[in-house]
Design a protein around this motif. Structure first.
Motif, PDB file in Angstrom:
ATOM      1  N   LEU A  72       0.762  -1.371  -0.041  1.00  0.00           N
ATOM      2  CA  LEU A  72      -0.073  -0.080   0.012  1.00  0.00           C
ATOM      3  C   LEU A  72       0.938   1.303   0.029  1.00  0.00           C
ATOM      4  O   LEU A  72       0.543   2.411  -0.612  1.00  0.00           O
ATOM      5  CB  LEU A  72      -0.934  -0.214   1.058  1.00  0.00           C
ATOM      6  CG  LEU A  72      -1.755   1.471   1.473  1.00  0.00           C
ATOM      7  CD1 LEU A  72      -2.769   1.477   0.361  1.00  0.00           C
ATOM      8  CD2 LEU A  72      -2.333   1.289   2.596  1.00  0.00           C
ATOM      9  N   ASP A  73       1.841   1.203   0.844  1.00  0.00           N
ATOM     10  CA  ASP A  73       2.761   2.308   0.964  1.00  0.00           C
ATOM     11  C   ASP A  73       3.319   2.708  -0.491  1.00  0.00           C
ATOM     12  O   ASP A  73       3.629   3.814  -0.856  1.00  0.00           O
ATOM     13  CB  ASP A  73       3.915   1.783   1.969  1.00  0.00           C
ATOM     14  CG  ASP A  73       4.806   3.042   2.273  1.00  0.00           C
ATOM     15  OD1 ASP A  73       4.382   4.081   2.685  1.00  0.00           O
ATOM     16  OD2 ASP A  73       6.125   2.922   2.196  1.00  0.00           O
ATOM     17  N   LEU A  74       3.827   1.824  -0.952  1.00  0.00           N
ATOM     18  CA  LEU A  74       4.708   1.821  -2.319  1.00  0.00           C
ATOM     19  C   LEU A  74       3.650   2.140  -3.330  1.00  0.00           C
ATOM     20  O   LEU A  74       3.908   3.096  -4.343  1.00  0.00           O
ATOM     21  CB  LEU A  74       5.195   0.571  -2.814  1.00  0.00           C
ATOM     22  CG  LEU A  74       6.522   0.480  -3.687  1.00  0.00           C
ATOM     23  CD1 LEU A  74       7.642   1.122  -2.313  1.00  0.00           C
ATOM     24  CD2 LEU A  74       6.890  -0.985  -3.766  1.00  0.00           C
ATOM     25  N   ALA A  75       2.567   1.735  -3.290  1.00  0.00           N
ATOM     26  CA  ALA A  75       1.314   2.104  -4.528  1.00  0.00           C
ATOM     27  C   ALA A  75       1.068   3.489  -4.163  1.00  0.00           C
ATOM     28  O   ALA A  75       0.810   4.222  -5.279  1.00  0.00           O
ATOM     29  CB  ALA A  75       0.001   1.462  -4.217  1.00  0.00           C
ATOM     30  N   CYS A  76       0.878   4.020  -3.007  1.00  0.00           N
ATOM     31  CA  CYS A  76       0.574   5.354  -2.768  1.00  0.00           C
ATOM     32  C   CYS A  76       1.725   6.484  -3.305  1.00  0.00           C
ATOM     33  O   CYS A  76       1.422   7.772  -3.704  1.00  0.00           O
ATOM     34  CB  CYS A  76       0.226   5.751  -1.301  1.00  0.00           C
ATOM     35  SG  CYS A  76      -1.284   4.970  -0.869  1.00  0.00           S
ATOM     36  N   LYS A  77       2.896   6.106  -3.021  1.00  0.00           N
ATOM     37  CA  LYS A  77       4.054   6.740  -3.300  1.00  0.00           C
ATOM     38  C   LYS A  77       4.456   6.763  -4.568  1.00  0.00           C
ATOM     39  O   LYS A  77       4.791   8.086  -5.343  1.00  0.00           O
ATOM     40  CB  LYS A  77       5.456   6.247  -2.760  1.00  0.00           C
ATOM     41  CG  LYS A  77       5.500   6.610  -1.182  1.00  0.00           C
ATOM     42  CD  LYS A  77       6.883   5.782  -0.631  1.00  0.00           C
ATOM     43  CE  LYS A  77       7.066   6.218   0.862  1.00  0.00           C
ATOM     44  NZ  LYS A  77       7.749   5.091   1.273  1.00  0.00           N
TER      45      LYS A  77
END
Ligand SMILES: O=C(O)CCC(=O)C(=O)O
Ligand SMILES: [Fe+2]
Length: 358
Positions: A72-77
């Motif tokens: 999720l973190d990577l997707a949002c970044k």
């Protein structure tokens, strides 16, 4: 009083595209023809086979799975967009919601106009962000309703003449809110707060739903279903037609198609999370194109902070050395009012809160 408080701005009224097409389904009126530079490249033409946007398994996220939270973190970044599978909302609820929306748009215009936007608010049937007579218009009709918290659900815009509409929207908005709250809690952890941290700081998230119809178009090469913009929300959860690829997002300077995964939801980071995260999570520009064959429906649930709250970068996301403050604080309702009064041009509206970085 209450109504005045709810006012987010106003928009010039625009003709209904469905009504225009009822009289002439072939011509494309001048006001809908985009400048050449803004016209879409069509799906079948030369958009490269795009990398797929991330898919997050919601059921893992809800169980506290750390690998999924990192995804999720990577997707949002890196993307600002992802799709979610296993969100747990029953197919029937999604189906009823889509039916309610298509039934609404089949009503005669005079019926839909009973729910037309009031002078001082963007709620109801009409358009937002139309600020001048010269502005190009998007190829859609829409109705926008604030749906949560439930105290504001019983307002005059509910199209009660449309059977099953209120029930379907009530049910769907409640379910989608639970999904949004879980994502919000995960983002809260990722931004260095506890699960409930964001909620404690910002209050319960609210919700508004934009339901749109993009009628088929004889010249999809000339028009846009919805012009490039980023969302002013904290998060947006989109339910879209399972068969039509229309949504495109800006990824590394190119337009990338978001190919629908049946029964999943598309989620994107909105401006409020971009601001809270000090720009670490990206509120990405997106648009929708039209097609020659079939009308398309989409349902965007915007979750947003309490209007009276100030939004600004969280202390945990600011580091004077490596990640200096990028946005000034602003009361959320002031942010919304200011962007509503602008023509949306990509992300230009976020400049109102950007700070100069030395
Ligand atoms: O219909 C879509 O795919 C996009 C809708 C959208 O971006 C919006 O309503 O903000
Ligand atoms: Fe959007």
């Amino acid at each position: 009083m209450e109504e005045e408080k709810m006012g987010w701005g106003s928009s010039l009224s625009v003709p209904s595209i469905q009504e225009i097409l009822r009289n002439d389904s072939i011509s494309v009126p001048e006001r809908f023809i985009q400048e050449e530079k803004d016209r879409p490249q069509l799906v079948s033409e030369n958009l490269p086979d795009s990398p797929e946007i991330p898919v997050i398994d919601f059921s893992l996220l809800a169980k506290g799975d750390e690998d999924e939270r990192r995804k999720l973190d990577l997707a949002c970044k890196e993307w600002g967009f992802f799709q979610i599978s296993n969100h747990g909302i029953e197919k029937e609820v999604l189906h009823q919601m889509k039916i309610a929306v298509s039934t609404f748009f089949q009503l005669p215009l005079e019926e839909k106009n009973k729910f037309a936007m009031a002078e001082n608010d963007i709620q109801g049937f009409g358009q937002a962000y139309v600020v001048s007579e010269e502005q190009k218009l998007d190829w859609n009709d829409m109705i926008y309703l604030k749906t949560l918290p439930s105290e504001i659900r019983n307002f005059k815009f509910w199209p009660l003449t449309c059977p099953g509409f209120k029930e379907a929207v009530d049910k769907y908005s409640t379910e989608v809110q639970n999904v949004a709250a879980e994502i919000y809690a995960n983002l809260s952890i990722l931004m260095g707060l506890g699960r409930e941290g964001l909620k404690e700081l910002q209050g319960e998230i609210k919700q508004g739903i934009r339901m749109s119809i993009y009628p088929s178009c004889s010249r999809p090469d000339l028009v846009l279903g919805i012009s490039p913009h980023s969302d002013g929300s904290a998060l947006t959860l989109l339910l879209q037609d399972d068969e039509i690829t229309a949504l495109q997002i800006k990824h590394k300077e190119s337009w990338v198609n978001v190919k629908p995964i049946p029964d999943s939801l598309v989620v994107n980071v909105g401006d409020a999370i971009e601001i809270l995260s000090n720009g670490v999570y990206k509120s990405i520009e997106h648009r929708a194109i039209t097609n020659e064959k079939k009308d398309r429906i989409s349902i965007a649930a915007f979750v947003f902070p309490d209007e009276e709250q100030e939004i600004g970068p969280l202390e945990s996301m600011v580091d004077e050395l490596h990640c200096p403050r990028r946005y000034r604080k602003i009361k959320y309702v002031d942010y919304i009012r200011q962007i509503m009064a602008m023509k949306m041009e990509g992300k230009a509206h976020t400049d109102i809160v950007k700070l100069e970085i030395k």
